[in-house]
Scaffold this motif. Structure first.
Motif, PDB file in Angstrom:
ATOM      1  N   HIS A   1       0.742  -1.155   0.047  1.00 49.12           N
ATOM      2  CA  HIS A   1      -0.059  -0.045   0.228  1.00 49.12           C
ATOM      3  C   HIS A   1       0.832   1.313  -0.101  1.00 49.12           C
ATOM      4  CE1 HIS A   1      -3.678   2.419   1.999  1.00 49.12           C
ATOM      5  NE2 HIS A   1      -3.404   2.603   0.619  1.00 49.12           N
ATOM      6  N   LEU A   2       1.035   1.899  -1.003  1.00 48.58           N
ATOM      7  CA  LEU A   2       1.745   3.045  -1.230  1.00 48.58           C
ATOM      8  C   LEU A   2       1.012   4.475  -1.221  1.00 48.58           C
ATOM      9  CD1 LEU A   2       4.615   4.235  -2.168  1.00 48.58           C
ATOM     10  CD2 LEU A   2       3.955   4.060  -4.387  1.00 48.58           C
ATOM     11  N   LEU A   3       1.518   5.446  -0.519  1.00 45.02           N
ATOM     12  CA  LEU A   3       1.047   6.866  -0.573  1.00 45.02           C
ATOM     13  C   LEU A   3       2.013   7.582  -1.288  1.00 45.02           C
ATOM     14  CD1 LEU A   3      -1.095   9.043   0.050  1.00 45.02           C
ATOM     15  CD2 LEU A   3       0.173   9.362   2.316  1.00 45.02           C
ATOM     16  N   VAL A   4       1.334   8.300  -2.275  1.00 40.86           N
ATOM     17  CA  VAL A   4       2.572   9.275  -3.076  1.00 40.86           C
ATOM     18  C   VAL A   4       1.770  10.725  -2.718  1.00 40.86           C
ATOM     19  CG1 VAL A   4       3.342  10.151  -5.226  1.00 40.86           C
ATOM     20  CG2 VAL A   4       2.575   7.732  -4.890  1.00 40.86           C
ATOM     21  N   VAL A   5       2.726  11.407  -2.198  1.00 41.91           N
ATOM     22  CA  VAL A   5       2.470  12.651  -1.885  1.00 41.91           C
ATOM     23  C   VAL A   5       2.897  13.744  -3.026  1.00 41.91           C
ATOM     24  CG1 VAL A   5       2.719  14.788  -0.098  1.00 41.91           C
ATOM     25  CG2 VAL A   5       2.658  12.581   0.641  1.00 41.91           C
ATOM     26  N   GLY A   6       1.854  14.439  -3.729  1.00 42.99           N
ATOM     27  CA  GLY A   6       2.169  15.260  -4.818  1.00 42.99           C
ATOM     28  C   GLY A   6       1.911  14.342  -5.842  1.00 42.99           C
ATOM     29  N   ALA A   7       0.690  13.533  -6.016  1.00 46.32           N
ATOM     30  CA  ALA A   7       0.393  12.736  -6.929  1.00 46.32           C
ATOM     31  C   ALA A   7      -0.079  13.378  -8.194  1.00 46.32           C
ATOM     32  CB  ALA A   7      -0.500  11.682  -6.537  1.00 46.32           C
ATOM     33  N   SER A   8      -0.284  14.695  -8.109  1.00 48.09           N
ATOM     34  CA  SER A   8      -1.082  15.094  -9.525  1.00 48.09           C
ATOM     35  C   SER A   8       0.192  15.894 -10.118  1.00 48.09           C
ATOM     36  CB  SER A   8      -1.823  16.288  -9.244  1.00 48.09           C
ATOM     37  OG  SER A   8      -1.366  17.405  -8.365  1.00 48.09           O
TER      38      SER A   8
ATOM     39  N   ALA B   1      -6.475  17.854  -9.541  1.00 55.90           N
ATOM     40  CA  ALA B   1      -7.013  16.645  -8.910  1.00 55.90           C
ATOM     41  C   ALA B   1      -5.998  15.642  -9.702  1.00 55.90           C
ATOM     42  CB  ALA B   1      -8.324  16.330  -9.522  1.00 55.90           C
ATOM     43  N   VAL B   2      -5.685  14.537  -8.897  1.00 54.93           N
ATOM     44  CA  VAL B   2      -5.206  13.290  -9.231  1.00 54.93           C
ATOM     45  C   VAL B   2      -5.775  12.732 -10.607  1.00 54.93           C
ATOM     46  CG1 VAL B   2      -4.146  10.915  -8.857  1.00 54.93           C
ATOM     47  CG2 VAL B   2      -4.307  12.800  -7.125  1.00 54.93           C
TER      48      VAL B   2
ATOM     49  N   GLY C   1      -7.098   4.226 -11.090  1.00 61.19           N
ATOM     50  CA  GLY C   1      -6.557   3.269  -9.959  1.00 61.19           C
ATOM     51  C   GLY C   1      -6.046   3.855  -8.782  1.00 61.19           C
ATOM     52  N   VAL C   2      -5.994   5.264  -8.767  1.00 63.92           N
ATOM     53  CA  VAL C   2      -5.303   5.868  -7.605  1.00 63.92           C
ATOM     54  C   VAL C   2      -6.384   6.561  -6.808  1.00 63.92           C
ATOM     55  CG1 VAL C   2      -3.665   7.707  -6.566  1.00 63.92           C
ATOM     56  CG2 VAL C   2      -3.275   6.439  -8.880  1.00 63.92           C
ATOM     57  N   ALA C   3      -6.500   6.010  -5.363  1.00 65.23           N
ATOM     58  CA  ALA C   3      -7.343   6.684  -4.422  1.00 65.23           C
ATOM     59  C   ALA C   3      -6.958   8.190  -4.127  1.00 65.23           C
ATOM     60  CB  ALA C   3      -7.415   5.908  -3.180  1.00 65.23           C
ATOM     61  N   PRO C   4      -7.674   9.037  -4.579  1.00 66.65           N
ATOM     62  CA  PRO C   4      -7.205  10.596  -4.476  1.00 66.65           C
ATOM     63  C   PRO C   4      -7.538  11.174  -3.000  1.00 66.65           C
ATOM     64  CG  PRO C   4      -9.039  10.666  -5.637  1.00 66.65           C
ATOM     65  CD  PRO C   4      -8.707   9.091  -5.337  1.00 66.65           C
ATOM     66  N   HIS C   5      -6.681  11.892  -2.375  1.00 67.70           N
ATOM     67  CA  HIS C   5      -6.953  12.647  -1.135  1.00 67.70           C
ATOM     68  C   HIS C   5      -6.581  14.109  -1.178  1.00 67.70           C
ATOM     69  CE1 HIS C   5      -7.820   8.775   1.070  1.00 67.70           C
ATOM     70  NE2 HIS C   5      -6.963   8.374   0.085  1.00 67.70           N
ATOM     71  N   ARG C   6      -7.193  14.949  -0.840  1.00 63.92           N
ATOM     72  CA  ARG C   6      -6.831  16.421  -0.922  1.00 63.92           C
ATOM     73  C   ARG C   6      -6.004  16.478   0.422  1.00 63.92           C
ATOM     74  NH1 ARG C   6      -7.396  21.564   0.463  1.00 63.92           N
ATOM     75  NH2 ARG C   6      -7.196  23.028  -1.267  1.00 63.92           N
ATOM     76  N   LEU C   7      -4.854  17.224   0.340  1.00 63.18           N
ATOM     77  CA  LEU C   7      -3.978  17.517   1.516  1.00 63.18           C
ATOM     78  C   LEU C   7      -3.458  18.677   1.066  1.00 63.18           C
ATOM     79  CD1 LEU C   7      -2.946  16.360   4.251  1.00 63.18           C
ATOM     80  CD2 LEU C   7      -1.164  15.137   2.526  1.00 63.18           C
TER      81      LEU C   7
END
Length: 269
Positions: free
Chosen positions: A2-9, A35-36, A40-46
Motif C-alpha cells: 500500500h503506497l501513498l504518493v504525496v504530490g500525485a498530481s 486533482a489526481v 486506479g489511484v485513491a485521491p486525497h486532498r491535502l
C-alpha cells in the motif's frame, strides 16, 4: 504493498503512481489544487503545511510506504515544513519513506557532487530543499533521500522551456550545467528504493552533463526544428545569482539499482 504518493498530481508523482498501479500495488495519492488524474489511484486532498491534516491522513490511510515529492518553488512552508510534517507522520505509522530532493541545494563547482556532499544553497528554494533533507534525516534516519536533477520527458516543464526558447519566448543559459533524467527512469528508481533498505542520500540523475542551452539544441534536433533562433545567455550576463555547473555523480545509484538511468544524448540525440 500500500503506497501513498504525496504530490500525485505532479509530473513525477503521477508517473510514480502510474508505474505503481501497473505493478499491482494499492496506491493512494495526494493533491492540493489539481486533482489526481491517474486511474486506479485513491485521491486525497491535502495541504502539507497543515501538520495535523498530514498526521490525520497517514493515520487513516496507514500506508506501508510513502513517496514524498512536496515542493513549491517560492514557498518555504511547502518545500521544507511540508517535508518535515510528512516525515513525522510516516514515522508514526511505521511507513517506509522515500523523499525527493534536488540538485538545487548545491551552489555549483567544476567537479561533480557525490551523494553525501553537504548543501551549499545560493537561493531560497535550494535552502528550503536543504532544510527539508535535514528534517527528514533527523526524524527518520532510515529514510531514502533522492537527490535528482532536471526531470525530462513529454509534458516536462524543462522540455517546454527549451521549446519556448527555440520559439523566442524564453532564454536558456549556456553555463548552467545539469544532469537531466527521464521521468520514467526516475519513477522506476524511486519505486525500486521503496521496498529496499537504502538509508540516506542518493544521487539519482542521468549520466550526461549538459547545459540548458545544450538541452535546447538536443530538443531541436529531436523535434526536427531549426535551432538558429534559440535564445541563450549566461548567468553573469543576466545578472543573476544561481548555481552554475551542478553535476551529480550517480555512480552509486547505477550500481545499486536495476533501473538504467538514460542520458539526454540517448533520449534526445
Amino acid at each position: 504493498m500500500h503506497l501513498l504518493v504525496v504530490g500525485a498530481s505532479g509530473f513525477l508523482g503521477a508517473e510514480v503512481c502510474r508505474q505503481a498501479v501497473a505493478a499491482g500495488h494499492r496506491v493512494a495519492g495526494t493533491y492540493h489544487s489539481t486533482a489526481v488524474a491517474v486511474p486506479g489511484v485513491a485521491p486525497h486532498r491535502l495541504d502539507v503545511t497543515d501538520r495535523a491534516a498530514v498526521r490525520e491522513l497517514l493515520t487513516r490511510v496507514r500506508p506501508d510506504a510513502v513517496v514524498a515529492t512536496p515542493y513549491r518553488y517560492d514557498d518555504w512552508t511547502v518545500t521544507a515544513d511540508g517535508a518535515a510534517h510528512i516525515a513525522v507522520a510516516a514515522a508514526e505509522v511505521g511507513a517506509r519513506l522515500v523523499h525527493l530532493s534536488s540538485d538545487a541545494l548545491h551552489a555549483g563547482r567544476p567537479t561533480p557532487y557525490a551523494d553525501e556532499d553537504v548543501p551549499t544553497p545560493l537561493h531560497p528554494y535550494g535552502a528550503a530543499k536543504a532544510a527539508a533533507e535535514t528534517a527528514v534525516r533527523a526524524v527518520d534516519p532510515g529514510a531514502a533521500l533522492v537527490r535528482t536533477s532536471l526531470i525530462v520527458g513529454e509534458g516536462s516543464k524543462q522540455i517546454q522551456l527549451c521549446r519556448d526558447a527555440l520559439a523566442g519566448r524564453a532564454t536558456l543559459f549556456t553555463d548552467e550545467l545539469r544532469c537531466p533524467v527521464h521521468v520514467a527512469d526516475l519513477a522506476a528508481a524511486v519505486l525500486e528504493l521503496v521496498p529496499g533498505d537504502h538509508a540516506g542520500l542518493l544521487n539519482v540523475a542521468g549520466p550526461d552533463a549538459v547545459s540548458r542551452a545544450g538541452l535546447g539544441l538536443l530538443v531541436a534536433r529531436h523535434d526536427g526544428v531549426d535551432a538558429s533562433g534559440l535564445r541563450t545567455t549566461t548567468i553573469a550576463a543576466a545578472g543573476l545569482r544561481r548555481p552554475g555547473a551542478v553535476v551529480l555523480d550517480s555512480t552509486r545509484a547505477a550500481g545499486l539499482l536495476r533501473t538504467r538511468l538514460r542520458g539526454v544524448a540517448e533520449l534526445y540525440g
